[in-house]
Write a protein that holds these residues in place. Structure first.
Motif, short mmCIF file in Angstrom:
data_model
loop_
_atom_site.label_atom_id
_atom_site.label_comp_id
_atom_site.label_asym_id
_atom_site.label_seq_id
_atom_site.Cartn_x
_atom_site.Cartn_y
_atom_site.Cartn_z
N THR A 212 -51.27 -1.88 25.94
CA THR A 212 -52.39 -2.58 26.58
C THR A 212 -53.73 -2.07 26.05
O THR A 212 -54.63 -2.86 25.71
N SER A 213 -53.89 -0.76 25.97
CA SER A 213 -55.14 -0.19 25.46
C SER A 213 -55.36 -0.56 24.00
O SER A 213 -56.50 -0.84 23.58
N THR A 216 -56.50 -4.23 23.80
CA THR A 216 -57.89 -4.34 24.28
C THR A 216 -58.87 -3.90 23.20
O THR A 216 -59.91 -4.54 22.98
N ASN A 220 -61.78 -6.16 21.30
CA ASN A 220 -63.18 -5.73 21.19
C ASN A 220 -63.65 -5.70 19.74
O ASN A 220 -64.80 -6.01 19.44
N ARG A 421 -60.65 5.54 28.04
CA ARG A 421 -61.52 4.41 28.40
C ARG A 421 -62.91 4.90 28.82
O ARG A 421 -63.92 4.28 28.48
#
Length: 456
Positions: A212-213, A216, A220, A421
């Motif tokens: 997931t990270s 993401t 970006n 994060r």
């Protein structure tokens, strides 16, 4: 003598008084500065914007930007309109020559006659005893001067807009680099978690969180690539053409030499030198002159037609001594009944003056508010940036400790993700606040009238 009377007659325009500025005497939070100090309006943009690449783009924009070019052409149009209006103060002198041949029927039968003529004269020249034409001339002059100030304002705005677009491009480039660095770390973390999962050490939840990270960060990346291309497109539009490949290298956003110092501590009355406020004042002066023209319309209009020349039945003796001719025909026109048109015109001129006063005062209030806002930024952005940089240092420590504790099996991978994060957001925040601080300094330079001159 008539020309002297026309140029020096009376005027019914009311005396001009500049309205009081409806703002405080001193900008909020600032001490009164020495009036001998260098003002922002006198600080050349080459001295303020020290980045060689930015200087080159600004120079291109000032030479090629279509909006600025259109504004300059509008100035020329208003100047021509002023010259047209001014010319009505003077008599129009025409010269002419003619030849007439006609056959007529008289008591003695048909007869053919010829006539040759040459003359110089003035046709329906209004002698401006009551200042109507002079006030119309003054109104046209003030409109031209207002447009000239609008051109200065457009020039200043273009310099600031190019600077803001360039700074945004630098910031987005740095944000893309941060995102790419974060994506690389996320990829490495994902590969490591995958190996551990396949070895039975990590859980499926750890693997899903790492994936997931990673996605993401990739999303970006795409976002900042898009923003960077859009920034370049905007710079191309502002510069009036494609940016050449041989531009000087850019300076990093955090470099201290990017912008020169901004003089502050100004009295609010110095904002009256801003071109938008000066344009509003010229518009007000023009409205004042239009009242004089409307008042003069109630009085008689005196016109003159005059002609002097020669006329003869034979071309050979056209300029003999006894062929002279002349005409002198003054006329007077006095308005008796106009159905209220003249009174309505005067009322309209007075209302337009009140509108111009309101807009002038509003321009001053807007300038005061804009300057006060950026001065508030000058006082606070430094503290905010310092806090963000300290927060970044704390997040770097947090991430290093979380990673170490995960490797030792003390904490779960969720703690690492949270630290990663937080670090990513902290790095972004530092860039965003640094950009906002620089943008604020550009805005202060603009609102104080800086950017009109290339050199101090």
């Amino acid at each position: 003598m008539l020309l002297a009377l026309a140029l020096g007659g009376c005027s019914f325009a009311p005396g001009f008084t500049r309205p009081m500025a409806p703002v405080a005497a001193v900008l909020p939070g600032e001490a009164v500065a020495d009036q001998a100090a260098v003002l922002a309006a006198d600080l050349g943009w080459r001295d303020f914007f020290a980045d060689p690449r930015l200087q080159a783009i600004i120079e291109m924009a000032l030479a090629n930007n279509r909006d600025l070019r259109e504004t300059a052409l509008n100035v020329e149009a208003f100047q021509a309109q002023y010259r047209i209006q001014r010319s009505t103060l003077f008599p129009t002198v025409d010269g002419g020559a003619g030849y007439v041949k006609q056959r007529t029927l008289g008591s003695g039968g048909h007869a053919t006659s010829e006539a040759y003529s040459a003359s110089v004269g003035v046709t329906v020249w209004e002698i401006d005893f009551f200042g109507r034409i002079r006030n119309l001339r003054d109104q046209a002059l003030e409109e031209y001067l207002a447009m000239e100030e609008n051109r200065r304002s457009a020039h200043i705005s273009l310099v600031a807009e190019v600077a803001r677009a360039y700074l945004t491009w630098l910031a987005d480039r740095q944000l893309l680099a941060i995102t790419e660095d974060t994506a690389a770390n996320e990829q490495a973390s994902y590969d490591l978690i995958k190996q551990r999962f396949e070895g039975g050490v990590a859980t499926r939840i750890d693997l899903a969180q790492a994936q997931t990270s990673l996605q993401t960060a990739r999303a970006n990346q795409a976002q900042y690539r898009r923003l960077l291309e859009q920034d370049e497109n905007l710079l191309t539009l502002l510069a009036g053409g494609p940016l050449p490949d041989d531009l000087p290298p850019s300076t990093d956003l955090a470099a201290q030499a990017l912008l020169g110092p901004v003089p502050t501590g100004l009295r609010s009355d110095l904002l009256l030198q801003r071109p938008d406020i000066m344009a509003a004042e010229h518009t007000l002066r023009g409205a004042n002159a239009s009242i004089g023209a409307a008042r003069a319309a109630f009085f008689p209009a005196i016109s003159l037609t005059a002609d002097a020349g020669v006329i003869s039945a034979e071309a050979s003796n056209l300029f003999d001594g006894d062929t002279g001719s002349w005409l002198f025909a003054p006329s007077l026109r006095l308005p008796i009944f106009t159905g209220g048109r003249l009174s309505a015109q005067l009322d309209l001129a007075e209302v337009r003056k009140e509108i111009a006063v309101t807009r002038y005062e509003q321009a001053i209030q807007t300038a005061f508010r804009e300057t006060a806002d950026v001065l508030a930024g000058i006082r606070t952005f430094g503290d905010q940036l310092q806090a963000e940089e300290l927060g970044l240092q704390a997040n770097q420590t947090y991430y290093a400790l979380a990673r170490e504790r995960y490797d030792q099996g003390v904490d779960s991978y969720l703690v690492v993700l949270d630290a990663q994060r937080s670090l990513y957001r902290a790095r972004q925040s530092v860039v965003v606040i640094r950009l906002a601080k620089l943008m604020n300094r550009v805005n202060l330079y603009k609102v104080l009238g800086g950017g009109w001159k290339a050199e101090s």
